[in-house]
Write an enzyme that holds these catalytic residues in place. Structure first.
Site, PDB file in Angstrom:
ATOM      1  N   HIS A 127      -3.729  -4.809  -0.290  1.00 17.13           N
ATOM      2  CA  HIS A 127      -3.288  -5.375   0.983  1.00 17.13           C
ATOM      3  C   HIS A 127      -3.343  -6.895   0.910  1.00 17.13           C
ATOM      4  O   HIS A 127      -4.408  -7.473   1.132  1.00 17.13           O
ATOM      5  CB  HIS A 127      -4.198  -4.885   2.113  1.00 17.13           C
ATOM      6  N   GLU A 156      -2.387  -8.932   3.022  1.00 16.02           N
ATOM      7  CA  GLU A 156      -2.739  -9.448   4.355  1.00 16.02           C
ATOM      8  C   GLU A 156      -4.229  -9.313   4.648  1.00 16.02           C
ATOM      9  O   GLU A 156      -4.708  -9.786   5.667  1.00 16.02           O
ATOM     10  CB  GLU A 156      -1.887  -8.742   5.424  1.00 16.02           C
ATOM     11  N   CYS A 194       0.842  -1.199   0.000  1.00 13.91           N
ATOM     12  CA  CYS A 194       0.000   0.000   0.000  1.00 13.91           C
ATOM     13  C   CYS A 194       0.878   1.250   0.000  1.00 13.91           C
ATOM     14  O   CYS A 194       1.592   1.492  -0.952  1.00 13.91           O
ATOM     15  CB  CYS A 194      -1.007  -0.033   1.146  1.00 13.91           C
TER      16      CYS A 194
END
Lengths: 251, 202
Positions: free
Chosen positions: B182, B184, B78
């Protein structure tokens, strides 16, 4: 192309999901972490925990729930309810939430939106708004779960939220909430036209086609529902399949 | 061990959680020596570019990141991806790490919602080691208002947003990767991308 999001909301009190959830394969009924995992399996694009706990101890329990969920579920997590200060926001994000949803306190103290956005970034400040149609063709903002009329015009308020740095608006219609006749399309349309930030439709979903209708009729970015998913009347997968079949981009 | 650079920006615990889940050893650190000795580096980050660069400088991490990123697998996520470029125009012109040619500019998507927030489908025009083993329709999670502008050579994946083509994964062809999304927070797809990254560590 950006997909529209389907967001289940879990109401949590003292570490338990309030509405009687009974997913298959979950031993402890009402365990919010297990419910979040189940929603994740069904394809939830994001998960919202709404903390309805009143006590200080309860907030600690809520943060534990977030911490545990963030270890197992790798989609965005939003936590709302009872967030009053920048410290509350920090604590919630540190526990693993990606966004916080502020509602009543933001109306009482709009600076909270600005401070939160400045410190943590716009992306993590979602402003929850409860509104109701008024006699003069517009809508008025209410707080405290729809009990207190703030004599504040909805469109003025959402524009102010955007200016203060809100990253998203979660728009709940008091008129359609619980009625199960579909989302409040006129209100949604008006808010989507007033702001450039994403708007989440909330309140009123009662049947499968209500979701696709909101996406086809308005520019809302996401739709949220609680009891419909809690009581397994619909699964997230069913909602997504229906939207997909109507040409709406879904993950 | 993967060093997750902790310079006070963003939800770094999410990255750690995802690595833990995958059984990849990760360590949150702001220690240049730890970054030097790591097998791989992840630079996370959310918020504004100028502030993040200032924090990296303040922590004394810009030089070590510039040096180490060319030596071992490095993933910016990001804002951490945006920091890889030469210059950003968020609020004010501000120099970045300069590891990948290009700039960071406001997303221009007339009539569309900003920030670009939600799940978008990766288009993968060229081979990239950390985008292997992904299903055909791979949706990943984005939230940003600024985007990279970089030569095609560095564009490993992009997404379409209205008429805009937004870089999603940039790659220098050697060791430096940058994900605008992202991983994650991108479910199974994101975990696979992190697993691929872990696999580069040998």
């Amino acid at each position: 192309m950006l997909a529209k999001r389907i967001i289940p909301c879990l109401d949590v009190r003292d570490g338990k999901v309030v509405k009687g959830v009974n997913f298959e394969g979950i031993k402890e009924v009402g365990d919010p972490v297990a419910c979040a995992c189940a929603y994740n399996q069904q394809g939830a694009d994001e998960i919202v925990f709404y903390d309805i706990t009143a006590s200080y101890e309860g907030r600690g329990v809520m943060l534990d729930v977030v911490r545990e969920t963030a270890k197992k579920v790798f989609v965005p997590l939003t936590v709302g309810g009872g967030i009053k200060t920048v410290d509350d926001i920090r604590e919630t994000l540190r526990a693993g939430a990606d966004k916080v949803s502020v509602n009543s306190q933001a109306v009482k103290n709009p600076q909270l939106i600005k401070d939160g956005a400045d410190i943590f970034g716009c992306q993590c400040i979602c402003v929850g708004v409860d509104a109701k149609r008024n006699g003069s063709g517009g809508w008025t903002v209410f707080i405290n779960g729809g009990r207190v009329n703030m004599q504040l015009d909805l469109i003025d308020w959402v524009k102010q939220c955007e200016q203060l740095g809100a990253g998203e608006i979660c728009l709940n219609s008091i008129d359609t909430d619980g009625v199960r006749g579909g989302f409040d399309l006129p209100m949604l349309k008006a808010v989507c036209e007033a702001v450039q930030i994403p708007v989440i439709a909330s309140g009123g979903a009662g049947k499968l086609s209500d979701f696709a209708e909101a996406f086809l009729e308005t520019d809302c970015s996401a739709a949220l529902a609680a009891s419909l998913f809690h009581f397994k009347e619909l699964t997230i997968a069913q909602v997504k399949a229906d939207c997909h079949s109507k040409g709406i981009a879904m993950r | 061990m993967i060093a997750i650079v902790d310079y006070g920006a963003g939800n770094i615990f999410s990255v750690k959680n995802a690595l833990d889940f995958l059984g990849l050893p990760g360590e949150l650190t702001s220690d240049p020596d730890c970054i030097r000795h790591a097998d791989g580096i992840i630079l996370p980050g959310v918020g504004a570019f100028p502030k993040a660069m200032a924090m990296l400088e303040k922590c004394g991490l810009t030089d070590v990141i510039r040096e180490e990123a060319r030596k071992k697998p490095f993933l910016g996520i990001c804002l951490g991806m945006q920091l890889l470029f030469e210059k950003s125009y968020e609020f004010e012109a501000c120099d970045g790490l300069g590891l990948i040619p290009g700039t960071v500019e406001k997303i221009v998507a007339p009539g569309l919602v900003i920030p670009h927030m939600g799940w978008n489908k990766l288009e993968i025009p060229q081979d990239c080691p950390i985008l292997e083993h992904l299903p055909e329709k791979s949706y990943v999670y984005f939230v940003h208002s600024y985007q990279a502008v970089t030569p095609e050579d560095y564009l490993a994946a992009y997404v379409e947003y209205g008429s805009a083509k937004i870089p999603a994964m940039v790659y220098d062809g050697k060791s430096v990767f940058g994900a605008q999304f992202h991983p994650e927070k991108s479910g199974e797809i994101g975990l696979q991308i992190l697993r691929n990254f872990g696999g580069l560590m040998g």
